[in-house]
Design an enzyme around this catalytic site. Structure first.
Site, PDB file in Angstrom:
ATOM      1  N   ARG A  47      12.094   3.584   1.162  1.00  0.00           N
ATOM      2  CA  ARG A  47      11.910   2.644   2.171  1.00  0.00           C
ATOM      3  C   ARG A  47      13.214   1.586   2.229  1.00  0.00           C
ATOM      4  O   ARG A  47      13.622   1.153   1.234  1.00  0.00           O
ATOM      5  CB  ARG A  47      10.407   1.824   2.073  1.00  0.00           C
ATOM      6  N   LYS A  60      23.330  -6.318  -8.119  1.00  0.00           N
ATOM      7  CA  LYS A  60      24.467  -6.538  -8.532  1.00  0.00           C
ATOM      8  C   LYS A  60      25.448  -5.769  -7.879  1.00  0.00           C
ATOM      9  O   LYS A  60      26.447  -5.561  -8.103  1.00  0.00           O
ATOM     10  CB  LYS A  60      24.694  -5.809  -9.934  1.00  0.00           C
ATOM     11  N   ARG A  63       0.891  -1.171  -0.086  1.00  0.00           N
ATOM     12  CA  ARG A  63      -0.062  -0.026  -0.173  1.00  0.00           C
ATOM     13  C   ARG A  63       0.876   1.310   0.131  1.00  0.00           C
ATOM     14  O   ARG A  63       0.502   2.340  -0.555  1.00  0.00           O
ATOM     15  CB  ARG A  63      -1.110  -0.080   1.159  1.00  0.00           C
ATOM     16  N   THR A  64       1.914   1.243   0.735  1.00  0.00           N
ATOM     17  CA  THR A  64       2.577   2.634   0.732  1.00  0.00           C
ATOM     18  C   THR A  64       3.279   2.998  -0.588  1.00  0.00           C
ATOM     19  O   THR A  64       3.093   4.126  -1.027  1.00  0.00           O
ATOM     20  CB  THR A  64       3.881   2.474   1.767  1.00  0.00           C
ATOM     21  N   HIS A 123       7.669   6.000  10.262  1.00  0.00           N
ATOM     22  CA  HIS A 123       7.059   6.073   9.041  1.00  0.00           C
ATOM     23  C   HIS A 123       5.979   7.135   9.062  1.00  0.00           C
ATOM     24  O   HIS A 123       4.781   6.983   9.592  1.00  0.00           O
ATOM     25  CB  HIS A 123       6.226   4.595   9.158  1.00  0.00           C
TER      26      HIS A 123
HETATM   27  C1  NCD Z   1       3.418  -0.993   7.760  1.00  0.00           C
HETATM   28  C2  NCD Z   1       5.132  -1.028   7.462  1.00  0.00           C
HETATM   29  O1  NCD Z   1       5.395  -1.233   6.530  1.00  0.00           O
HETATM   30  O2  NCD Z   1       5.513  -0.217   8.234  1.00  0.00           O
HETATM   31  N1  NCD Z   1       2.672  -1.091   6.728  1.00  0.00           N
HETATM   32  C3  NCD Z   1       2.496   0.047   5.957  1.00  0.00           C
HETATM   33  O3  NCD Z   1       3.094   0.547   5.543  1.00  0.00           O
HETATM   34  N2  NCD Z   1       1.098   0.315   5.816  1.00  0.00           N
HETATM   35  C4  NCD Z   1       3.332  -1.940   9.010  1.00  0.00           C
HETATM   36  C5  NCD Z   1       3.740  -3.421   8.782  1.00  0.00           C
HETATM   37  O4  NCD Z   1       4.366  -3.700   7.733  1.00  0.00           O
HETATM   38  O5  NCD Z   1       3.162  -3.973   9.697  1.00  0.00           O
END
Ligand code: NCD
Length: 306
Positions: free
Chosen positions: A106, A84, A56-57, A134
């Site tokens: 990320r 690589k 989703r992010t 986050h």
């Molecule tokens: C979260 C994450 O990746 O930090 N998910 C998200 O971004 N909606 C939470 C998780 O992975 O549990």
């Protein structure tokens, strides 16, 4: 806001949070139009640089960028030269040479977005760094609570589960408390951070007692990929004591919000039918996530001028 990056919640402060949440209202309105698109970031390029899995992010940021008419580049580790042996810095410099305006990153290591911010002239948005932060998740969660309950001031919020390994817990505690909520962490001792000195929260272990006095139950996923073995005896036992099972959810007042950042593990932290309860707002969180990220990208890249 004049900041160039969005790396954590603390640097936003209450004013920055309020500003972005108010700005989000405008992008919720845009998202409801028949053609949910505005030309404000035409000619800008946003890159998503995801070294860690995401559904989703990443999709949410990319959707947000497209709805602002930005161009989107997607970097996915499994198909890139990171495989690589290319360093993050070389990757960032390569992408930057193509001409970019923002990088959404990320990574499984805490601090990587700050490093990248030191290497690039582009705006950096933290899409999740290890256990650490986050910020856009916290913003979309605050927005969702504000939308449903009118605000966070004085609200009692329980964050339940693996706070130790959760960047969502860290960002959300910062944001919820900055906006005046009263936060209780509920988890077994093995899933709490080693020191809670810097955490402005209460801690409880009896979920049933806490559920009777809160306005919001925020469930965390068990971060199995970040845990050493043996932090809980079994997932079934975890669920018995700390899961919002179907049975427990029936003891909640109807107006209590149930939230989860996704991905959910039904049957572990959340009962199979809890997502379908009228005041479980998990899909609203996802929908608001796009508008919040539009607000963030707009604020960073258009200088707040609409
Ligand atoms: C979260 C994450 O990746 O930090 N998910 C998200 O971004 N909606 C939470 C998780 O992975 O549990």
């Amino acid at each position: 806001m004049t900041a160039r990056h969005l790396l954590d919640i603390e640097s936003l402060g209450r004013d920055g949070l309020d500003h972005l949440l108010t700005l989000t209202d405008r992008f919720v309105e845009v998202s409801q139009r028949r053609v949910p698109k505005v030309p404000v970031l035409q000619g800008k390029t946003v890159v998503s640089l995801f070294y860690e899995d995401s559904t989703r992010t990443r999709l949410s940021f990319e959707t947000a960028a497209r709805r602002l008419s930005a161009d989107v580049m997607t970097f996915s580790v499994s198909t890139s030269s990171a495989n690589k042996g290319e360093s993050i810095r070389d990757t960032v410099e390569t992408i930057e040479a193509m001409g970019i305006d923002a990088i959404v990153v990320r990574h499984k290591a805490a601090g990587v977005p700050w490093q990248i911010a030191g290497w690039t002239g582009a705006s950096v948005v933290n899409g999740g760094d290890g256990w650490h932060q986050h910020p856009t998740q916290a913003l979309l969660d605050c927005y969702t609570i504000r939308q449903r309950l009118g605000g966070l001031e004085g609200r009692a919020i329980a964050i339940v589960g693996d706070a130790k390994h959760s960047r969502v817990a860290r960002s959300n505690v910062d944001a919820f408390t900055a906006l005046g909520a009263d936060v209780t962490l509920v988890a077994p001792p093995t899933l709490l951070p080693a020191s809670l000195d810097a955490w402005p929260v209460k801690v409880e272990h009896d979920l049933d007692a806490v559920l009777q006095r809160v306005d919001v139950v925020y469930l965390l996923r068990m971060q199995l990929e970040r845990q050493e073995a043996g932090l809980v005896p079994s997932l079934r036992e975890y669920s018995t004591f700390y899961g919002l099972t179907d049975e427990r959810a029936r003891t909640l007042r109807d107006d209590v919000l149930v939230m989860h950042p996704g991905p959910m593990n039904r049957g572990v932290e959340i009962g199979a039918t809890v997502p379908d309860r009228p005041n479980t707002v998990i899909t609203q969180q996802v929908a608001n996530g796009v508008a919040v990220r539009m607000a963030v990208l707009f604020d960073l890249l258009a200088g707040g001028v609409l």
